[in-house]
Every structure is written in C-alpha cells, then in structure tokens.
Design a protein around this motif. Sequence first.
Motif, PDB file in Angstrom:
ATOM      1  N   LEU A   4       0.580  -1.172   0.089  1.00 19.96           N
ATOM      2  CA  LEU A   4      -0.059  -0.111  -0.069  1.00 19.96           C
ATOM      3  C   LEU A   4       0.912   1.394   0.006  1.00 19.96           C
ATOM      4  N   ASN A  49       2.840   4.314  -0.858  1.00 14.10           N
ATOM      5  CA  ASN A  49       2.991   5.086  -2.201  1.00 14.10           C
ATOM      6  C   ASN A  49       1.764   4.848  -2.761  1.00 14.10           C
ATOM      7  N   ARG A  50       0.689   4.340  -2.620  1.00 10.62           N
ATOM      8  CA  ARG A  50      -0.546   4.249  -3.365  1.00 10.62           C
ATOM      9  C   ARG A  50      -1.530   5.313  -3.017  1.00 10.62           C
ATOM     10  N   GLU A  51      -2.135   6.048  -4.013  1.00  9.54           N
ATOM     11  CA  GLU A  51      -3.025   7.079  -3.660  1.00  9.54           C
ATOM     12  C   GLU A  51      -4.464   6.220  -3.126  1.00  9.54           C
ATOM     13  N   VAL A  67      -1.847   9.988  -0.292  1.00  8.12           N
ATOM     14  CA  VAL A  67      -0.992   9.141  -0.561  1.00  8.12           C
ATOM     15  C   VAL A  67      -0.278   8.290   0.730  1.00  8.12           C
ATOM     16  N   GLY A 107      -8.905   2.095  -3.237  1.00  2.00           N
ATOM     17  CA  GLY A 107      -8.139   2.814  -4.331  1.00  2.00           C
ATOM     18  C   GLY A 107      -8.715   2.538  -5.923  1.00  2.00           C
ATOM     19  N   VAL A 141      -7.801   1.263  -9.764  1.00  4.26           N
ATOM     20  CA  VAL A 141      -6.851   0.598 -10.707  1.00  4.26           C
ATOM     21  C   VAL A 141      -7.245   0.796 -11.904  1.00  4.26           C
TER      22      VAL A 141
END
Length: 74
Positions: free
Chosen positions: A19, A21-23, A37, A68, A70
């Motif tokens: 998870l 660095n994921r927005e 983030v 999130g 994708v």
Amino acid sequence: MGKRQIIYRPARIGGNQALVNREINLVTKEQRVWHGVVTSVSSSGIELKDARKGKHTFSLEQIDKIYGEVKTDY
C-alpha cells in the motif's frame, strides 16, 4: 480503458507494504473520508499525506475500509 476499485478492510491493511506510495481513500468508522498517498504502514496503523502535504495517522481500530482505483486496459 476502464477502472476498478480495490477495497481493503482492516484485516488486510496492517503490515501490508504494497500500500505504500499508493493513492487511496480512507473511510473511518465515523464515515469520514480522507484522500491521500500512503507514506507508511505498520501492524497497528497507517499514515497518509494529503494534497496539502499534511500527514495523518490512523489506527486500524479507526478504519472501516480503504479503497483505491486501478486502471485497466479493457
């Protein structure tokens, strides 16, 4: 191109380094939504950085879910 949502409940959040660095959007048990983030994940919580560069820390007990989007090729 399409999009799909990936939803994580607290049991899948703690310690999940994928998870980072994921927005994401984080929904608390009080139904407040936070967007940012992920900067760090531990076994007990998660830290977000929002668009204003503010950092917010949430324990797993506060989190209802995070989700999130994708992008897909179809």
